[in-house]
Design an enzyme around this catalytic site. Structure first.
Site, mmCIF file in Angstrom:
data_model
loop_
_atom_site.group_PDB
_atom_site.id
_atom_site.type_symbol
_atom_site.label_atom_id
_atom_site.label_comp_id
_atom_site.label_asym_id
_atom_site.label_seq_id
_atom_site.Cartn_x
_atom_site.Cartn_y
_atom_site.Cartn_z
ATOM 1 N N CYS A 47 0.804 -1.234 0.000
ATOM 2 C CA CYS A 47 0.000 0.000 0.000
ATOM 3 C C CYS A 47 0.830 1.272 0.000
ATOM 4 C CB CYS A 47 -0.919 0.002 1.216
ATOM 5 S SG CYS A 47 -0.039 0.191 2.784
ATOM 6 N N VAL A 255 11.413 15.169 10.385
ATOM 7 C CA VAL A 255 10.833 13.849 10.148
ATOM 8 C C VAL A 255 11.330 12.852 11.185
ATOM 9 C CG1 VAL A 255 10.989 11.859 8.615
ATOM 10 C CG2 VAL A 255 10.254 14.062 7.725
ATOM 11 N N GLY A 257 8.890 9.691 12.333
ATOM 12 C CA GLY A 257 8.310 8.440 11.818
ATOM 13 C C GLY A 257 8.052 8.486 10.329
ATOM 14 N N ASP A 357 -5.854 11.611 17.129
ATOM 15 C CA ASP A 357 -6.422 10.969 18.315
ATOM 16 C C ASP A 357 -5.855 11.521 19.612
ATOM 17 O OD1 ASP A 357 -8.144 9.257 17.048
ATOM 18 O OD2 ASP A 357 -6.597 7.759 16.685
ATOM 19 N N LEU A 401 8.797 22.261 18.065
ATOM 20 C CA LEU A 401 8.266 21.793 19.350
ATOM 21 C C LEU A 401 9.343 20.920 19.974
ATOM 22 C CD1 LEU A 401 5.818 21.128 21.284
ATOM 23 C CD2 LEU A 401 5.348 19.214 19.766
ATOM 24 N N GLN A 767 -6.361 -13.683 -13.218
ATOM 25 C CA GLN A 767 -7.078 -14.944 -13.026
ATOM 26 C C GLN A 767 -7.437 -15.553 -14.377
ATOM 27 O OE1 GLN A 767 -9.583 -12.748 -9.649
ATOM 28 N NE2 GLN A 767 -10.442 -14.746 -10.052
ATOM 29 N N PHE A 798 -9.762 -12.758 -5.755
ATOM 30 C CA PHE A 798 -11.143 -12.555 -5.284
ATOM 31 C C PHE A 798 -12.096 -12.102 -6.389
ATOM 32 C CE2 PHE A 798 -8.123 -10.954 -1.964
ATOM 33 C CZ PHE A 798 -8.056 -12.129 -1.244
ATOM 34 N N GLU A 802 -10.173 -11.087 -12.585
ATOM 35 C CA GLU A 802 -10.758 -11.960 -13.608
ATOM 36 C C GLU A 802 -10.745 -11.272 -14.969
ATOM 37 O OE1 GLU A 802 -14.339 -13.926 -12.427
ATOM 38 O OE2 GLU A 802 -14.879 -14.468 -14.462
ATOM 39 N N ARG A 892 -26.399 -14.368 -11.861
ATOM 40 C CA ARG A 892 -26.191 -15.184 -10.658
ATOM 41 C C ARG A 892 -27.089 -14.682 -9.527
ATOM 42 N NH1 ARG A 892 -23.375 -19.799 -8.781
ATOM 43 N NH2 ARG A 892 -22.131 -19.850 -10.651
ATOM 44 N N ARG A 924 -15.966 -12.364 -5.159
ATOM 45 C CA ARG A 924 -16.376 -13.637 -4.557
ATOM 46 C C ARG A 924 -17.897 -13.750 -4.429
ATOM 47 N NH1 ARG A 924 -12.211 -14.433 0.390
ATOM 48 N NH2 ARG A 924 -13.239 -16.422 0.522
ATOM 49 N N GLU A 1188 -14.928 -11.681 6.084
ATOM 50 C CA GLU A 1188 -15.673 -12.043 4.889
ATOM 51 C C GLU A 1188 -15.509 -13.512 4.487
ATOM 52 O OE1 GLU A 1188 -13.754 -11.720 1.579
ATOM 53 O OE2 GLU A 1188 -15.376 -11.499 0.158
HETATM 54 C C1 LIG Z 1 -1.255 3.889 8.599
HETATM 55 C C2 LIG Z 1 -1.368 5.106 9.461
HETATM 56 C C3 LIG Z 1 -2.249 5.095 10.517
HETATM 57 C C4 LIG Z 1 -2.376 6.224 11.323
HETATM 58 N N1 LIG Z 1 -3.275 6.161 12.339
HETATM 59 C C5 LIG Z 1 -3.449 7.249 13.131
HETATM 60 C C6 LIG Z 1 -4.382 7.199 14.194
HETATM 61 O O1 LIG Z 1 -5.020 6.177 14.452
HETATM 62 N N2 LIG Z 1 -4.555 8.319 14.911
HETATM 63 C C7 LIG Z 1 -3.855 9.469 14.656
HETATM 64 O O2 LIG Z 1 -4.035 10.447 15.352
HETATM 65 N N3 LIG Z 1 -2.938 9.521 13.667
HETATM 66 C C8 LIG Z 1 -2.726 8.451 12.903
HETATM 67 N N4 LIG Z 1 -1.825 8.494 11.873
HETATM 68 C C9 LIG Z 1 -1.090 9.755 11.635
HETATM 69 C C10 LIG Z 1 0.374 9.733 12.123
HETATM 70 O O3 LIG Z 1 0.837 8.458 12.352
HETATM 71 C C11 LIG Z 1 0.601 10.489 13.388
HETATM 72 O O4 LIG Z 1 0.166 11.805 13.225
HETATM 73 C C12 LIG Z 1 2.036 10.457 13.868
HETATM 74 O O5 LIG Z 1 2.064 10.795 15.222
HETATM 75 C C13 LIG Z 1 2.967 11.382 13.102
HETATM 76 O O6 LIG Z 1 4.284 11.262 13.625
HETATM 77 P P1 LIG Z 1 5.568 11.101 12.725
HETATM 78 O O7 LIG Z 1 6.727 11.100 13.629
HETATM 79 O O8 LIG Z 1 5.470 9.948 11.838
HETATM 80 O O9 LIG Z 1 5.477 12.429 11.855
HETATM 81 P P2 LIG Z 1 6.322 12.855 10.606
HETATM 82 O O10 LIG Z 1 5.665 12.402 9.358
HETATM 83 O O11 LIG Z 1 7.735 12.470 10.781
HETATM 84 O O12 LIG Z 1 6.155 14.434 10.733
HETATM 85 C C14 LIG Z 1 4.878 15.018 10.654
HETATM 86 C C15 LIG Z 1 4.914 16.542 10.690
HETATM 87 O O13 LIG Z 1 5.248 17.019 11.974
HETATM 88 C C16 LIG Z 1 6.292 17.967 11.903
HETATM 89 N N5 LIG Z 1 7.092 17.793 13.098
HETATM 90 C C17 LIG Z 1 7.473 16.618 13.638
HETATM 91 N N6 LIG Z 1 8.150 16.851 14.793
HETATM 92 C C18 LIG Z 1 8.196 18.173 14.953
HETATM 93 C C19 LIG Z 1 8.747 19.032 15.945
HETATM 94 N N7 LIG Z 1 9.376 18.533 16.989
HETATM 95 N N8 LIG Z 1 8.598 20.352 15.805
HETATM 96 C C20 LIG Z 1 7.972 20.873 14.734
HETATM 97 N N9 LIG Z 1 7.439 20.129 13.762
HETATM 98 C C21 LIG Z 1 7.525 18.793 13.870
HETATM 99 C C22 LIG Z 1 7.024 17.639 10.636
HETATM 100 O O14 LIG Z 1 7.711 18.751 10.119
HETATM 101 C C23 LIG Z 1 5.902 17.192 9.741
HETATM 102 O O15 LIG Z 1 5.290 18.318 9.142
HETATM 103 C C24 LIG Z 1 -1.627 7.390 11.059
HETATM 104 C C25 LIG Z 1 -0.731 7.402 9.999
HETATM 105 C C26 LIG Z 1 -0.603 6.274 9.205
HETATM 106 C C27 LIG Z 1 0.365 6.307 8.067
HETATM 107 S S1 FES Z 2 3.258 -1.564 2.046
HETATM 108 FE FE1 FES Z 2 1.466 -1.555 3.229
HETATM 109 S S2 FES Z 2 2.240 -0.980 5.152
HETATM 110 FE FE2 FES Z 2 3.915 -0.785 3.883
#
Ligand SMILES: Cc1cc2nc3c(=O)[nH]c(=O)nc-3n(C[C@H](O)[C@H](O)[C@H](O)COP(=O)(O)OP(=O)(O)OC[C@H]3O[C@@H](n4cnc5c(N)ncnc54)[C@H](O)[C@@H]3O)c2cc1C
Ligand code: FES
Ligand code: FES
Length: 1256
Positions: A47, A255, A257, A357, A401, A767, A798, A802, A892, A924, A1188
């Site tokens: 993905c 950056v 995560g 969240d 921050l 398929q 699935f 096809e 079907r 399916r 499913e």
């Molecule tokens: C599959 C998936 C599921 C997710 N599920 C949820 C969920 O359930 N709930 C939810 O709330 N979020 C969710 N998220 C969103 C995300 O994971 C969160 O917001 C996460 O906390 C971002 O953190 P990061 O370190 O990855 O951010 P990054 O992508 O590394 O950075 C995000 C932004 O924050 C800025 N930044 C980071 N640190 C600082 C700092 N110290 N000072 C100034 N700017 C900063 C960066 O410049 C950038 O603009 C999801 C994301 C994905 C991909």
């Molecule tokens: S390819 Fe789906 S989580 Fe990375």
């Protein structure tokens, strides 16, 4: 201060090997690096956005403070490769292989049937592997948490969990090696005694943590820079360096995560030229316990926060950690484990998503934030002044921050958080909230209250009016009345607000507050004598969501004692590729090594639903370095551009007009994937919209937009007479939503042009290889004998592959051929060029269509005793912008709409809506489930109308042996009643029903429901000519057998089953039999692998071919009765006897003529029954999600939910039939449980606003 400018080498360990890369591209993710640069394709791309877990790898680092190795699972698709400097990466290839032996985790998933298509398997293996690296013997709960971020579309998880259970506390880990699993349990060390692979636990070869990373801290303390062509990556190690960088590059992104930025770059076309990685700056990763609370550096990950808060909760008095508890509970439902391991708290706050969240909790708790720039430090309180607009906040561009302080609570402070998403695990919120209340000391008088909501506005917001009107109030039911009025004012939502679900979202705000009221009331009543305890029937509404550990049982047939060992028929053998899938060695299209000179193709799709194409301008793309060509309709003569599954009403590339968003217009061909995809986004298309764009079935009905030649009607008896004989008549409607196939491997193809005679080989994840062959030949203008289509395996199908495989296979074929003509015309190159394309997930979802949404109007007549006298169904399906298989799907549906019931008079009519959505396609069940669902809806409504138990009603109307269906096919071997009775008995239906009713009496806001559903499914393609299959069996001189057949392997284990058939017929062990792939030059003119007929048809063809071989070998067996297989094969060879045979099969005695309504459509019927019990949260619509895999029988869960909703409605005096559309989303459930909260939000009149989304 000077920054380093010379690019640093990237250093990390990969499966134990040290990697030093002097020229790393900082734009690359770890996944791209592993797959493209290290040629390690075991880690899969499902993905690219952290949503599926197929790319999971284990990261290890040395925590110098705690002096320990830390292991954590991450999504390689989001992890920037530069971020792993100084770390160790372990991929699925690093822990085991078929040649060297599987790791126990790999072995167990393989043996427990936990790998079907295998595309998710490496990711699942790595999540489990990381878990047991951290904890030798985990609990099942920990296993479930570890898998929150791993999707499996094939298995339904049961066999995966069963396999891994043997490694857990609950499974008595340490004992079983899993080798005996096929015979139903632990082998008791037998495998080792028999000289097998030994006790699998002892096989484990753990890659050790590289000593260098432990011994030296140099990789952690380097100030790094990685220079790329479009991006510079800095990794400072001191706060001054970080602030200086931000002062110099105020637009730079921090950056950690990459879980936000990675998605923006990949899917929103964002480009950030300067990236700063801050998590080696001590201040940003510091965790400090202070007097007021705990301070977390902004780069601390969510998993670390979770761990620390849990420690604190265990140590500190309960009242002090109320905010912590809410955060820990929220984190459990925040993304999946891999995301939480990588994502930092700072990223969540600063991104400022309105559905974050954590922000509602931080705001309600008034957390303290420290903001720093080179020249200034500010401490601010997190409230609604922090966010200034959609994803905007008060930070200045040069500010960052640095930390957040999460406070302790005092005795009189209470706190809780809420989140409602479409599903529990790993999903984003629809609405969430953080709620805080402080009482005047020792009283229940509100001194302060903060209510923060996400999902109700462009930012997280606080309900200020409500808060101020509640201050001074005593905490009693009056606060609910006040808040119910003021929250409506605080949190308005326009009917067309982004996100839709307006009434649901608004109801949730009241429901959440009501829950908060009850939670606090319950606690207060234990302390203050004058506070009334919460009524017992309300208590369950306050309990935390809780899931019992999964329990399951699978029964396998017992084969007769005398069945020889080689004969695998009837034995539960593991999938023939399971071991390779578990080690990442199984090859899917995009895992194939690159061909020399290969190019990559990226599609250009329509962004309009219905429009004239005024112009296409690819000039910017063509100027980009690395771009080779742009292909479009201009490259194919019009008569060869028209294609389609049944009729040719589609195009390879749009000519003059587009008829849906996702309509393929052209494609950019470039040296690599990133360039092709970037360039494709620059192609400019001018459109002129054509009105009306028809999206929904209602639109189609309004505009009379149908495929009129393809209406399907099946009638039996005389419905009007049936209605006149009925005691009651009921009429109504029901809508069934579509469904994404979400095969883990998206559609992919490689076209390999040959040097002679217009030959081309196409590797396709289809398929239906024969159809791709036929269409490719037509489009390329060559005879079919020049095209070979090869399919080794698919990562799930699935039905979605096809016919839709052509959307990728044909463009790559055209592009590959175009390179050839360029060579002839312009002498560009002496080589014809192979072209590859694997769709990104969003592209796949945009263009390939879904399960057909259906809409039905019904009229049913029935007697007072429940016997149906007549049923009229008018069904519509949303066929989309081309016919594709929609008529057969509807066929079907009309065949199946009797489901399991003998209804004397029926009129089933199926109408296909022609709309401007991507053509909907096979899925399916192929229309069967939709027809059956409408029938069951009628049963449910009739039962409600009569106030009769639905099981009694179903039993009364059920088919019996010898009955005839509405198409006059006699039901022989009809085991329906047996299945039904066994199911009811095994489920203990009567007792459960009584328990459900008792539960519902005792609980106002949680309700249970129970339902049982029978089913009957006809087996055969309804198109007669498709009921044929071929096989080719080749025996080589060493006795090994190579088998080909017409079916494709997409995870269902078809090849395994074919080997079972051959093992019995040839009387040899399965290890002598091999199936390499499905290929159109081995077995021609094959049918798609579909209609639940793949095993039957191909199995018979294999049987036929194997019997021919055995007939030929018979003389040699007779003349050498004590010989063995290899002897007979050799004798035959020297005797000049052919050792290859084709096999063929066509299903006898079937064929239904729709015009005359005569003949027999199905070869036989399958019968089944299921019983489901569910529990719903009436205030939020929360419920257990339904898998499913058992397909239609999962409808039992739908009707159990409906049963629970009935109980909730009854509390408000609402009885009798009501409409619940499918799927039963939290939104639909909540709104159907009509109560005092939902009543406050009547839907806006339909034509008074433009809805944000519609149901197609
Ligand atoms: C599959 C998936 C599921 C997710 N599920 C949820 C969920 O359930 N709930 C939810 O709330 N979020 C969710 N998220 C969103 C995300 O994971 C969160 O917001 C996460 O906390 C971002 O953190 P990061 O370190 O990855 O951010 P990054 O992508 O590394 O950075 C995000 C932004 O924050 C800025 N930044 C980071 N640190 C600082 C700092 N110290 N000072 C100034 N700017 C900063 C960066 O410049 C950038 O603009 C999801 C994301 C994905 C991909
Ligand atoms: S390819 Fe789906 S989580 Fe990375
Ligand atoms: S086996 Fe899990 S997605 Fe196919």
């Amino acid at each position: 201060m000077l920054f380093p400018t010379k690019s640093s080498p990237l250093v990390f360990y990969l499966n134990g090997d040290k990697i030093v890369d002097e020229h790393v591209n900082p734009e690359w993710t770890l996944l791209t690096y592993l797959r493209n640069k290290r040629r390690l394709p075991g880690t899969k791309l499902g993905c690219s956005e952290g949503g599926c877990g197929a790319c999971t790898v284990m990261v290890q680092r040395f925590d110098r403070e705690k002096k320990k190795i830390v292991n954590f699972a991450v999504n390689a698709c989001l992890t920037p490769v530069c971020a792993v400097h100084g770390m160790s990466i372990v991929t699925v290839e690093g822990i085991g292989s078929v040649a060297k032996g599987l790791h126990p985790v790999q072995e167990r998933i393989a043996k427990s049937h936990g790998s079907q298509c295998g595309f998710c398997t490496p990711g699942i293996v790595m999540s489990m592997y990381t878990l047991i690296r951290n904890k030798n013997v985990p609990t099942m709960d920990e296993v479930e948490v570890a898998f929150q971020g791993n999707l499996c579309r094939c298995t339904g998880y049961r066999p995966i969990l069963e396999g891994f259970k043997t490694l857990t506390v609950e499974g008595g880990a340490g004992g079983c090696c899993g080798a005996g699993m096929q015979s139903g349990g632990c082998c008791g060390g037998q495998a080792m005694k028999n000289g097998g692979s030994g006790c699998c636990m002892q096989n484990a070869s753990e890659p050790i943590f590289p000593p260098e990373l432990q011994l030296t801290e140099k990789y952690d303390t380097q100030y790094l820079v990685f220079n790329g062509e479009r991006l510079t990556w800095y990794r400072p190690t001191k706060i001054e360096q970080l602030l200086e960088l931000k002062a110099t590059y105020p637009y730079a992104k921090l950056v950690v995560g990459n879980t936000e930025i990675g998605v923006e770059v990949k899917f929103k076309n964002c480009h950030y030229p300067v990236i700063i990685q801050p998590n080696h700056v001590p201040e940003l990763v510091e965790i400090r316990v202070e007097d007021k609370g705990i301070r977390f550096g902004a780069a601390v990950t969510l998993s670390q926060i979770d761990d620390v808060l849990q420690e604190q909760i265990a140590k500190k008095p309960a009242y002090k950690t109320r905010v912590f508890k809410a955060i820990v509970e929220m984190l459990r439902w925040f993304a999946g484990k891999q995301i939480r391991n990588a994502a930092a708290v700072g990223g969540n706050i600063i991104t400022g998503s309105p559905i974050s969240d954590l922000n509602p909790l931080f705001m309600a708790a008034h957390c303290e934030l420290v903001l720093r720039s080179k020249n200034e430090t500010r401490v601010v309180q997190m409230d609604d002044s922090f966010f200034t607009g959609y994803r905007k906040n008060i930070l200045k561009s040069e500010e960052i921050l640095t930390s957040i302080l999460i406070p302790y609570t005092k005795e009189d402070e209470y706190f809780w958080g809420f989140k409602q998403a479409k599903r529990r695990d790993d999903d984003i919120a629809i609405v969430n909230a953080g709620m805080y209340v402080r009482f005047s000391v020792g009283t229940n008088v509100i001194a302060n209250i903060n209510l923060a909501f996400g999902g109700m506005a462009p930012t997280t917001v606080m309900a200020r009016t409500t808060a101020s009107s509640l201050i001074g109030h005593q905490w009693n039911e009056g606060v609910v009345d006040v808040a119910s009025k003021t929250l409506i004012e605080d949190l308005p939502l326009a009917p067309s607000a982004p996100g839709g679900m307006i009434e649901f979202r608004r109801s949730l705000t009241l429901s959440f507050f009501f829950k908060f009221y009850m939670i606090v009331q319950d606690e207060l009543s234990t302390k203050l004598p004058y506070v009334k305890p919460l009524p017992q029937i309300y208590k369950s509404a306050t309990s935390l969501y809780h899931r019992d550990p999964p329990q399951s049982i699978q029964l396998s047939q017992i084969v007769p004692n005398e069945q020889p060992d080689y004969d695998l028929v009837g034995r539960p053998v593991a999938h023939v590729s399971a071991s390779k899938q578990a080690t990442g060695e199984a090859v899917y299209i995009d895992d194939m090594p690159k061909f020399e000179n290969e190019l990559y193709l990226a599609l250009v799709m329509s962004s309009r639903a219905r429009a004239k194409i005024l112009s296409i301008d690819p000039s910017e793309a063509l100027e980009m370095e690395g771009v080779v060509d742009f292909v479009s309709a201009k490259d194919i003569p019009n008569h060869r551009n028209s294609v389609g599954g049944v009729i040719h009403d589609e195009t390879v590339f749009a000519i003059d007009e587009v008829t849906c968003v996702g309509h393929i217009i052209g494609a950019v061909v470039a040296n690599d994937q990133a360039t092709a995809q970037r360039a494709a986004k620059t192609v400019k298309i001018e459109y002129e919209d054509i009105q009306p764009a028809i999206i929904t079935m209602q639109d189609a009905i309004k505009h009379n937009s149908f495929y009129n030649d393809w209406i399907k009607i099946l009638k039996n008896g005389d419905v009007e007479k049936g209605f006149s004989e009925a005691d009651h008549i009921l009429e109504g409607e029901m809508y069934l939503g579509g469904q994404e196939h979400f095969y883990l491997e998206t559609n992919a193809a490689i076209a390999l042009p040959k040097l002679e005679d217009g030959e081309m080989e196409i590797f396709s994840s289809t398929q239906n290889p024969s159809e791709i062959q036929l269409l490719a030949a037509e489009v390329l203008g060559v005879p079919e004998n020049r095209i070979v289509v090869r399919t080794k395996r698919m990562g799930g199908g699935f039905g979605g592959k096809e016919t839709r495989g052509m959307l990728v296979a044909l463009p790559v074929a055209v592009a590959a051929q175009k390179q050839e003509s360029n060579f002839l015309e312009k002498l560009i190159s002496r080589l014809k060029r192979p072209i590859r394309c694997m769709l990104d997930r969003d592209e796949d979802m945009a263009c390939t269509g879904t399960r057909h949404p259906f809409f039905c109007k019904f009229k049913v007549g029935f007697k007072s005793n429940g016997k149906l006298t007549a049923l009229k169904l008018t069904m519509y399906n949303n066929a989309g912008n081309s016919l594709d298989l929609s008529a057969s799907v509807m066929e079907r549906a009309v065949f199946s709409a009797d489901n399991a019931y003998n209804i004397p008079n029926v009129d089933f009519t199926g109408i296909l809506c022609k709309t401007n959505v991507p053509s909907n396609t096979a899925f399916r069940g192929f229309g069967g489930p939709q027809g059956m669902m409408f029938c069951e809806n009628v049963m449910d409504q009739v039962a409600d109308k009569l106030g009769m138990d639905s099981v009694k009603l179903r039993t009364l109307n059920m088919y019996k042996e010898g009955d005839r269906t509405h198409y006059n096919q006699s039901l022989t071997y009809c085991t329906l009643s047996r299945c039904w009775n066994e199911c009811l008995e095994n489920a203990g239906y009567e007792q459960r029903l009584a328990e459900v009713q008792a539960f519902n009496k005792e609980n106002r806001w949680r309700k249970r429901g129970i339902a049982a559903i029978p089913t009957k499914f006809g087996i055969a393609f309804t198109a007669l000519f498709l009921n044929q299959a071929g096989a080719l069996v080749i025996v080589y001189r060493d006795g090994s057998v190579l088998m080909s057949h017409g079916g494709t392997e997409m995870g269902q284990g078809l090849h395994t089953k074919m080997i079972q058939v051959a093992s019995r017929t040839l009387k040899i062990s399965s290890d002598k039999i091999h199936i390499s792939e499905t290929s159109t030059d081995k077995v021609p003119n094959t049918s798609p692998t579909a209609a639940s007929a793949g095993s039957d048809l191909n199995g018979m063809a294999v049987l036929n071919a194997c019997k021919t071989i055995m007939e030929r070998l018979e003389p040699y067996m007779k003349s050498n009765p004590n010989g063995k297989w290899e002897d007979w094969v050799n004798s035959a060879y020297f005797d000049r006897c052919s050792l290859s045979a084709t096999g063929f099969y066509k299903t006898p005695d079937i064929g239904f003529n729709f015009a005359t309504k005569t003949g027999t459509p199905f070869n036989y019927f399958c019968f089944g029954a299921a019983c489901a019990e569910v529990e719903i949260d009436c205030l939020t619509g929360d419920h257990e999600a339904v898998g499913e895999p058992p397909l239609f029988l999962a409808a039992a869960a739908f009707y159990a939910i409906k049963d629970a909703v009935k109980a909730a409605r009854a509390e408000n005096g609402k009885t009798g039939p009501f409409r619940l559309d499918s799927p039963a989303t939290a939104e639909r459930i909540r709104l159907a449980c009509e109560d005092q909260f939902t009543q406050k939000f009547p839907p806006a009149p339909p034509n008074s606003y433009k809805p944000w989304s519609v149901f197609a």
